[in-house]
Design a protein around this motif. Sequence first.
Motif, PDB file in Angstrom:
ATOM      1  N   ARG A  44      -3.382  -8.360  -0.712  1.00  0.00           N
ATOM      2  CA  ARG A  44      -3.946  -7.265   0.069  1.00  0.00           C
ATOM      3  C   ARG A  44      -2.881  -6.205   0.298  1.00  0.00           C
ATOM      4  O   ARG A  44      -1.717  -6.530   0.506  1.00  0.00           O
ATOM      5  CB  ARG A  44      -4.445  -7.796   1.412  1.00  0.00           C
ATOM      6  N   LEU A  45      -3.303  -4.949   0.224  1.00  0.00           N
ATOM      7  CA  LEU A  45      -2.404  -3.836   0.545  1.00  0.00           C
ATOM      8  C   LEU A  45      -2.986  -3.067   1.712  1.00  0.00           C
ATOM      9  O   LEU A  45      -4.184  -2.813   1.768  1.00  0.00           O
ATOM     10  CB  LEU A  45      -2.270  -2.885  -0.658  1.00  0.00           C
ATOM     11  N   GLU A  46      -2.119  -2.710   2.658  1.00  0.00           N
ATOM     12  CA  GLU A  46      -2.596  -1.961   3.822  1.00  0.00           C
ATOM     13  C   GLU A  46      -1.471  -1.018   4.203  1.00  0.00           C
ATOM     14  O   GLU A  46      -0.493  -1.452   4.811  1.00  0.00           O
ATOM     15  CB  GLU A  46      -2.884  -2.963   4.936  1.00  0.00           C
ATOM     16  N   ASN A  47      -1.610   0.234   3.800  1.00  0.00           N
ATOM     17  CA  ASN A  47      -0.509   1.180   3.930  1.00  0.00           C
ATOM     18  C   ASN A  47       0.759   0.563   3.330  1.00  0.00           C
ATOM     19  O   ASN A  47       0.736   0.165   2.177  1.00  0.00           O
ATOM     20  CB  ASN A  47      -0.321   1.610   5.378  1.00  0.00           C
TER      21      ASN A  47
END
Lengths: 431, 575
Positions: A44-47
């Motif tokens: 997962r990528l989040e900022n």
Amino acid sequence: MHKVYHRIEQIAGNVIVVSAEDVVYGELAQVESGFGTSLAQVIRLENSRVYLQVFAGGRGVSTDSKVRFLGNTMQVPFSENLMGRVFTGSGVPRDNGPVITENKIPIGGPSVNPAKRIIPRNMVRTGIPMIDVFNTLVESQKLPIFSVAGEPYNELLARIALQAEVDVIILGGMGLKHDDYLYFRDFLEENGALSRSVLYVHTAADPTVECLLVPDIALATAEKFALQDKRVLVLLTDMTNFADSMKEVAITMEQIPSNRGYPGDLYSQLAARYEKAVDFEGSGSITVLAVTTMPGDDVTHPVPDNTGYITEGQFYLKNGRIEPFGSLSRLKQQVNNRTRDDHRTIMDTMIQLYASYKETLEKQSMGFRMSGWDTKLLKYGGRFEKEMMALTVNIPLEEALDLGWKILADCFEPQETGIASKLTDQFWPKD
Amino acid sequence: MNTGKIVGVNGNLLTVAFENPVIQNEVGFATLGEIRLKAEVIRVRGTNAELQVFEDTVGLKVGDEVEFTGDLLSVELGPGLLTQVFDGLQNPLPALAEECGFFLQRGKYLDPLPRETKWAFTPTAKAGDSVVAGDTVGTVPEGIFDHKIMVPFRLQGRLTVKSVVAAGEYTVDQVVAVVTDDKGRDHDVKLMQVWPVKMPIKCYAERLRPTEPLATSQRIVDTFFPVARGGTYCIPGPFGAGKTVLQQITSRHADVDVVIIAACGERAGEVVETLREFPELTDPKTGKSLMERTLIICNTSSMPVAAREASVYTGVTLAEYYRQMGLDVLLLADSTSRWAQALREMSGRLEEIPGEEAFPAYLESVIAAFYERGGVVRLHDGSTGSVTIGGTVSPAGGNFEEPVTQSTLKVVGAFHGLSRARSDARRFPAIDPLDSWSKYTSVVDDEELTIARRILREGSEVGQMMKVVGEEGTSIEDFIVYLKSEYLDSVYLQQNAFNDVDAATPVDRQRHVFGYIVHFLKTKLKFEDKDAARGFFQTLTQATRDWNQITFDSDEFKKQEEQLDHQIAEVTDYA
């Protein structure tokens, strides 16, 4: 050179979070802690926050462990040299053989274009009447064995593997007991099949996340062999362990759970693996046999339930035999019209009568008087169970069909079976 | 161009920061080097838009660009649709296979309608004609019928035809007519038009009540639980109960002009059967290949989940398009549960508050809106067209109480519930005759149907009672009722899908055979004892099943009927 990050912001279960730039979704990383080095994958990528699933698990990872991104997604080596070898879930040799590094291929590749598939058409003979006659296994089929813990499912899997005429056998073990892993290895070796087998084994003692990789590695390898015109049989055991690993990770990630805590994409995840079964137009094939253990013998449990909607039937193993009810081969129609004229009729009639026998058994247990018809059914059911259903029976399909007619003729008059007169005229045994 | 930047990737959900306005359900493309991945805006929060990507998202990173198109997710409508096999986004799969080989390639989108093919256009409208959206300006022959070229559905109000080209050969993107709206603006009419899939096409005069039966050639359906043209029905059942076989048979034998099969998340092995077999099969109605009236949307379970969600909309939009031509269309969606699960997956990723069984709270209204797109309509030219929707449901655990089945039951006109018990006993089709229902009109006589239903119900009651009191505790009269219901079940409700004759029973044959059987069911019978009764019914069952496998109205058929007469006469109680 790849940048090294050494500030882990969050550790929960097998998932860690670091702040990093230019990281690609799905990319691999190496996590180095005081307890060793493990691969990890971006999930997962989040900022700037990057969530990584650590294959060896989160245990022992410290907040200053080193994370180095590798710039590529998960790959496994592929070559003829894989044959006869045993690897772990992340592709490291489990036997004492050398590490293979050549020709790396990505795992979890794209789906086959349905327009390039051909209709499955080759029967896989097993010598087991409950399969050959009633639920014929077909090359390129994806079929689970639904089973309760304690049933001889791995033995059945191994026996089918051995009797099936295929070029390559690939075993993907997930959460296998160490004994079971040794059983498979020794069984294949004793019967001279190890040299055409590749084993990817995750045992119950190994880190959970590695379990998640097993089907993808096994199927990626299978795909390569199939594209080299090989007929490949993939054995996966046990897919319930695989699903449970997914559940573990999903809950750690604080995903909204769906049924009984399993992730919402359980169906898609299982399907992505099972759908790798294929008969390529103008090339080889992949047949997938998988074990799905059912917690509490509950076929409505999310794992067997979702599996049933994906696969092309299932063998339902209960009390040491393949149950006629609940077992199904959806692809049998593709082949059993070309075996023998009476195949389909025997298949349907014997099960219809067996269903009536079960009703009679119920009546008998209630203490009701048995009619003449009931007596016939009781005789029939007993013989059917003993001579056809037992897993010890090992006869070719044609012999099994003849045996079917013989049992019917010993128990009934032709018109009592509901079989069209055209067929009884031709096949009913005359003594 | 309106662009945004990726700030988050979670599975196939992208979070994208944007500056200029974006539209809900707008299509965007995430750029991954040379590859452009199709996506759809499904939620906007502040300056972030959330997009579901119709492809695998591996390789995307924070900072990557997303191009917004300003268009909603749409399909191309025009000649050349029939015989095609599309994925949920209307990608032609065989053409894709030619370009990419065995595997589907990310970011590869081909034109749904071939651009080179020329179609023989014949104008039917002339300059000066007053028209509205959906009116015909000309036709092109496509396979078995004339494909109408219609005024684009998105145009509003009265329009005047400014010009129409002469008859001749045109490609789909050539202008064949120009129409002028009331504000004096000109609009091009091409052989092809584009329509957003999530909006119904409503260019008709009025929607009518579905009354006319749609024959499927399945006795238990047409006689007992009929489907109407323009109606809706659902087939729920546990896995292995025979949903797919039932759908396949219906797709072959249904009495309609066009069949659209929308596979959402189904097994590739089953779709490929249709793909490969249909071109070889003959349509009994036209004598041509079945494929000429068939269109397949194929989004198998391993293809990306968001495209699966799109596939039923693509299917129903294409169905509505053909309805606008005054045709009868059957849309088979297999399975709507997979589609609902796709909604659930995305809802989970959006971290919405889950409803029952983690399905989104809007599940019910989404299902209702989908089935409401079916219906029979009167077009502006007075003709009628229909879209019949048959959806299978794969309830978790085979339990009909679950949300998808229940939401569907509220909005459909017929319910064909498949039962595990019947499929275990190899009674196919495994539609449960006591649980299922239909609000539509049967092809057989109402009075006869009432009698048959009563016998099935009473027979089942006797069967239940016998389980408690045993056969010896049951009177011979009751026992005969039981045998009659079993007989009706095995020779009429059950049908052999693999016998050439028995697989499809046309309506006239259904009326004849059903009338015959009901007449027999009304007959008073006399037997020495229960064993004699059972023996008689076993013999009669076999003879009637033989009858089912003989061509209708042949000499052999009549001979077998006479033989049945004799058998019955012998046990008839004339007292």
